[in-house]
Motif scaffolding. Structure first.
Motif, PDB file in Angstrom:
ATOM      1  N   LEU A   4       0.851  -1.191   0.000  1.00 47.80           N
ATOM      2  CA  LEU A   4       0.000   0.000   0.000  1.00 47.80           C
ATOM      3  C   LEU A   4       0.880   1.232   0.000  1.00 47.80           C
ATOM      4  CD1 LEU A   4      -2.814   1.423   0.513  1.00 47.80           C
ATOM      5  CD2 LEU A   4      -2.293   1.188   2.955  1.00 47.80           C
ATOM      6  N   GLU A   5       0.546   2.189  -0.857  1.00 52.37           N
ATOM      7  CA  GLU A   5       1.307   3.434  -0.893  1.00 52.37           C
ATOM      8  C   GLU A   5       0.383   4.613  -1.171  1.00 52.37           C
ATOM      9  OE1 GLU A   5       5.197   5.486  -3.097  1.00 52.37           O
ATOM     10  OE2 GLU A   5       4.396   3.578  -3.832  1.00 52.37           O
ATOM     11  N   ALA A   6       0.586   5.678  -0.407  1.00 48.22           N
ATOM     12  CA  ALA A   6      -0.153   6.927  -0.616  1.00 48.22           C
ATOM     13  C   ALA A   6       0.851   8.041  -0.867  1.00 48.22           C
ATOM     14  CB  ALA A   6      -0.995   7.258   0.599  1.00 48.22           C
ATOM     15  N   ARG A   7       0.564   8.862  -1.872  1.00 52.07           N
ATOM     16  CA  ARG A   7       1.478   9.948  -2.230  1.00 52.07           C
ATOM     17  C   ARG A   7       0.753  11.291  -2.188  1.00 52.07           C
ATOM     18  NH1 ARG A   7       3.992   7.191  -7.760  1.00 52.07           N
ATOM     19  NH2 ARG A   7       4.805   5.282  -6.769  1.00 52.07           N
ATOM     20  N   SER A   8       1.191  12.139  -1.284  1.00 56.18           N
ATOM     21  CA  SER A   8       0.764  13.546  -1.217  1.00 56.18           C
ATOM     22  C   SER A   8      -0.759  13.696  -1.220  1.00 56.18           C
ATOM     23  CB  SER A   8       1.364  14.342  -2.384  1.00 56.18           C
ATOM     24  OG  SER A   8       2.757  14.224  -2.400  1.00 56.18           O
ATOM     25  N   LEU A   9      -1.424  12.961  -0.336  1.00 58.25           N
ATOM     26  CA  LEU A   9      -2.888  13.017  -0.299  1.00 58.25           C
ATOM     27  C   LEU A   9      -3.383  14.312   0.321  1.00 58.25           C
ATOM     28  CD1 LEU A   9      -3.927   9.412   0.839  1.00 58.25           C
ATOM     29  CD2 LEU A   9      -3.790  10.343  -1.489  1.00 58.25           C
ATOM     30  N   THR A  48     -10.777   9.664   7.770  1.00 54.56           N
ATOM     31  CA  THR A  48     -10.764  10.147   6.385  1.00 54.56           C
ATOM     32  C   THR A  48      -9.612   9.522   5.613  1.00 54.56           C
ATOM     33  OG1 THR A  48     -11.765  12.262   6.993  1.00 54.56           O
ATOM     34  CG2 THR A  48     -10.573  12.195   4.909  1.00 54.56           C
ATOM     35  N   LEU A  49      -8.439   9.450   6.244  1.00 53.61           N
ATOM     36  CA  LEU A  49      -7.287   8.839   5.601  1.00 53.61           C
ATOM     37  C   LEU A  49      -7.562   7.373   5.281  1.00 53.61           C
ATOM     38  CD1 LEU A  49      -4.389   8.821   4.617  1.00 53.61           C
ATOM     39  CD2 LEU A  49      -3.633   8.519   6.989  1.00 53.61           C
ATOM     40  N   LEU A  50      -8.184   6.655   6.197  1.00 52.54           N
ATOM     41  CA  LEU A  50      -8.493   5.247   5.970  1.00 52.54           C
ATOM     42  C   LEU A  50      -9.438   5.066   4.782  1.00 52.54           C
ATOM     43  CD1 LEU A  50      -7.733   2.536   7.512  1.00 52.54           C
ATOM     44  CD2 LEU A  50     -10.093   2.577   8.308  1.00 52.54           C
ATOM     45  N   THR A  51     -10.438   5.935   4.668  1.00 51.38           N
ATOM     46  CA  THR A  51     -11.380   5.820   3.542  1.00 51.38           C
ATOM     47  C   THR A  51     -10.688   6.088   2.203  1.00 51.38           C
ATOM     48  OG1 THR A  51     -12.131   8.129   3.686  1.00 51.38           O
ATOM     49  CG2 THR A  51     -13.338   6.506   4.983  1.00 51.38           C
ATOM     50  N   LEU A  52      -9.683   6.956   2.202  1.00 52.64           N
ATOM     51  CA  LEU A  52      -8.947   7.222   0.970  1.00 52.64           C
ATOM     52  C   LEU A  52      -8.033   6.053   0.620  1.00 52.64           C
ATOM     53  CD1 LEU A  52      -7.878  10.975   1.404  1.00 52.64           C
ATOM     54  CD2 LEU A  52      -9.953  10.049   0.358  1.00 52.64           C
ATOM     55  N   LEU A  53      -7.350   5.512   1.629  1.00 58.42           N
ATOM     56  CA  LEU A  53      -6.437   4.394   1.393  1.00 58.42           C
ATOM     57  C   LEU A  53      -7.168   3.160   0.886  1.00 58.42           C
ATOM     58  CD1 LEU A  53      -4.182   4.615   4.592  1.00 58.42           C
ATOM     59  CD2 LEU A  53      -3.620   5.401   2.280  1.00 58.42           C
ATOM     60  N   ALA A 151     -17.455 -10.378  12.444  1.00 55.78           N
ATOM     61  CA  ALA A 151     -17.001  -9.394  11.451  1.00 55.78           C
ATOM     62  C   ALA A 151     -15.546  -9.646  11.046  1.00 55.78           C
ATOM     63  CB  ALA A 151     -17.167  -7.981  11.999  1.00 55.78           C
ATOM     64  N   LEU A 152     -14.699 -10.058  11.996  1.00 55.11           N
ATOM     65  CA  LEU A 152     -13.317 -10.400  11.675  1.00 55.11           C
ATOM     66  C   LEU A 152     -13.265 -11.566  10.702  1.00 55.11           C
ATOM     67  CD1 LEU A 152     -11.353 -10.365  15.080  1.00 55.11           C
ATOM     68  CD2 LEU A 152     -11.624  -8.530  13.427  1.00 55.11           C
ATOM     69  N   CYS A 153     -14.055 -12.598  11.002  1.00 57.71           N
ATOM     70  CA  CYS A 153     -14.084 -13.776  10.129  1.00 57.71           C
ATOM     71  C   CYS A 153     -14.562 -13.409   8.727  1.00 57.71           C
ATOM     72  CB  CYS A 153     -14.995 -14.845  10.726  1.00 57.71           C
ATOM     73  SG  CYS A 153     -14.408 -15.555  12.276  1.00 57.71           S
ATOM     74  N   ARG A 154     -15.591 -12.568   8.663  1.00 62.26           N
ATOM     75  CA  ARG A 154     -16.096 -12.138   7.357  1.00 62.26           C
ATOM     76  C   ARG A 154     -15.018 -11.388   6.577  1.00 62.26           C
ATOM     77  NH1 ARG A 154     -20.736  -7.820   7.668  1.00 62.26           N
ATOM     78  NH2 ARG A 154     -18.935  -6.719   8.531  1.00 62.26           N
ATOM     79  N   ALA A 155     -14.253 -10.547   7.268  1.00 58.49           N
ATOM     80  CA  ALA A 155     -13.201  -9.777   6.608  1.00 58.49           C
ATOM     81  C   ALA A 155     -12.098 -10.672   6.056  1.00 58.49           C
ATOM     82  CB  ALA A 155     -12.607  -8.769   7.581  1.00 58.49           C
ATOM     83  N   LEU A 156     -11.914 -11.853   6.660  1.00 59.81           N
ATOM     84  CA  LEU A 156     -10.803 -12.731   6.286  1.00 59.81           C
ATOM     85  C   LEU A 156     -11.204 -13.891   5.383  1.00 59.81           C
ATOM     86  CD1 LEU A 156      -9.141 -12.689   9.789  1.00 59.81           C
ATOM     87  CD2 LEU A 156      -7.965 -12.067   7.687  1.00 59.81           C
ATOM     88  N   ILE A 157     -12.495 -14.072   5.133  1.00 60.90           N
ATOM     89  CA  ILE A 157     -12.975 -15.250   4.419  1.00 60.90           C
ATOM     90  C   ILE A 157     -12.351 -15.391   3.025  1.00 60.90           C
ATOM     91  CG2 ILE A 157     -15.036 -14.096   3.513  1.00 60.90           C
ATOM     92  CD1 ILE A 157     -14.967 -17.759   4.662  1.00 60.90           C
ATOM     93  N   ASN A 158     -12.067 -14.273   2.362  1.00 60.47           N
ATOM     94  CA  ASN A 158     -11.474 -14.327   1.023  1.00 60.47           C
ATOM     95  C   ASN A 158      -9.954 -14.209   1.037  1.00 60.47           C
ATOM     96  OD1 ASN A 158     -13.847 -14.757  -0.379  1.00 60.47           O
ATOM     97  ND2 ASN A 158     -14.251 -12.585  -0.718  1.00 60.47           N
ATOM     98  N   ARG A 159      -9.360 -14.385   2.219  1.00 62.33           N
ATOM     99  CA  ARG A 159      -7.908 -14.340   2.394  1.00 62.33           C
ATOM    100  C   ARG A 159      -7.296 -13.074   1.778  1.00 62.33           C
ATOM    101  NH1 ARG A 159      -8.609 -20.262   1.654  1.00 62.33           N
ATOM    102  NH2 ARG A 159      -8.785 -19.916  -0.574  1.00 62.33           N
ATOM    103  N   PRO A 160      -7.743 -11.892   2.213  1.00 62.26           N
ATOM    104  CA  PRO A 160      -7.256 -10.637   1.618  1.00 62.26           C
ATOM    105  C   PRO A 160      -5.790 -10.372   1.958  1.00 62.26           C
ATOM    106  CG  PRO A 160      -8.511 -10.159   3.588  1.00 62.26           C
ATOM    107  CD  PRO A 160      -8.667 -11.631   3.336  1.00 62.26           C
ATOM    108  N   GLN A 161      -5.130  -9.657   1.077  1.00 62.27           N
ATOM    109  CA  GLN A 161      -3.748  -9.240   1.340  1.00 62.27           C
ATOM    110  C   GLN A 161      -3.692  -8.059   2.300  1.00 62.27           C
ATOM    111  OE1 GLN A 161      -1.234  -8.866  -2.314  1.00 62.27           O
ATOM    112  NE2 GLN A 161      -3.160  -9.331  -3.376  1.00 62.27           N
ATOM    113  N   LEU A 162      -4.778  -7.279   2.323  1.00 70.26           N
ATOM    114  CA  LEU A 162      -4.783  -6.005   3.032  1.00 70.26           C
ATOM    115  C   LEU A 162      -6.042  -5.880   3.881  1.00 70.26           C
ATOM    116  CD1 LEU A 162      -3.409  -3.216   3.365  1.00 70.26           C
ATOM    117  CD2 LEU A 162      -4.532  -2.512   1.244  1.00 70.26           C
ATOM    118  N   LEU A 163      -5.855  -5.621   5.171  1.00 73.09           N
ATOM    119  CA  LEU A 163      -6.970  -5.450   6.099  1.00 73.09           C
ATOM    120  C   LEU A 163      -7.012  -4.013   6.597  1.00 73.09           C
ATOM    121  CD1 LEU A 163      -6.760  -8.581   8.444  1.00 73.09           C
ATOM    122  CD2 LEU A 163      -8.736  -7.951   7.046  1.00 73.09           C
ATOM    123  N   PHE A 164      -8.192  -3.394   6.530  1.00 75.68           N
ATOM    124  CA  PHE A 164      -8.409  -2.073   7.105  1.00 75.68           C
ATOM    125  C   PHE A 164      -9.359  -2.218   8.289  1.00 75.68           C
ATOM    126  CE2 PHE A 164      -7.394  -0.927   2.664  1.00 75.68           C
ATOM    127  CZ  PHE A 164      -6.368  -0.017   2.891  1.00 75.68           C
TER     128      PHE A 164
END
Length: 221
Positions: A4-9, A48-53, A151-164
């Motif tokens: 994950l990378e954010a530049r000059s948001l 706000t930063l989390l919603t942008l990322l 909710a944690l289990c639901r977030a992980l069910i598809n084995r995501p690379q990135l968790l917010f």
């Protein structure tokens, strides 16, 4: 390697014909497997930063990249599969479907991808967080801590690379908060996922690999 990378948001809203800048020139990156906390007081701009990322909102200017793919101006149609397969979300308010059981809530993202093993993997995750006995309970039949574990289990069910995660323990008492945080970190490590978590809780921040602090929309550390 940065996942994950954010530049000059920069994020600016217009209120009563006045421009209000919520985020000012924020840049950051997160490596694969890293646990990052975005910390700051209420109104600092961390949610706000989390919603942008995560692509839930678009910056006024600047760029966001996930796995070397720029998502800054991606359409909802392009973002939908990315969110379902690459990204997992855990919110303060659970957001479980009231008419679905715990198992069905967990399975839902996997069913959207056509995964034939959705029910089996949901069962494994329920067992992992100690909720096998509550698998057929509706959200109204679960405690706050149990809802967040679903909710944690639901977030992980598809084995995501990135968790917010946005204040994932904010609606829980201290004991349940510790349990949920420990399980979130354990599951994140088991899946090798990158975790970006927003909190104002210094105890949670101490568990992170790195803390990014915001004050009045500016990065201060």
């Amino acid at each position: 390697m940065a996942l994950l990378e954010a530049r000059s948001l920069i994020k600016t809203y217009t209120v009563d014909h006045r421009a209000i800048t919520v985020l000012e020139n924020v840049s950051l990156s997160a490596e694969k497997g890293e646990f990052i906390v975005i910390a700051g007081s209420s109104g600092s701009g961390k949610t706000t930063l989390l919603t942008l990322l995560s692509g839930l909102d678009h910056p006024t200017s600047g760029q966001v990249f996930i796995d070397d793919r720029e998502i800054t101006h991606a359409s909802e149609e392009d973002l939908a599969p990315l969110r379902n397969r690459t990204i997992g979300f855990v919110f303060q308010s659970f957001h479980l479907v009231p008419s679905m059981t715990a198992r069905e809530n967990i399975m839902f993202p996997a069913e959207l991808t056509g995964d034939p093993d959705a029910e089996v993997r949901a069962g494994r995750l329920l067992s992992r967080v100690g909720l096998t006995a509550q698998a057929d309970n509706l959200p109204s039949q679960l405690s706050g801590g149990e809802k967040q574990r679903v909710a944690l289990c639901r977030a992980l069910i598809n084995r995501p690379q990135l968790l917010f995660a946005d204040e994932p323990t904010g609606n829980l008492d201290s004991e349940n908060g510790k349990i949920v945080l420990a399980q979130l970190i354990d599951l994140k490590n088991e899946h090798g996922a990158t975790l970006v978590l927003v909190t104002h809780n210094p105890e949670i921040a101490r568990a992170a690999d790195r803390v990014i602090s915001l004050k009045d929309g500016h990065l201060i550390g």
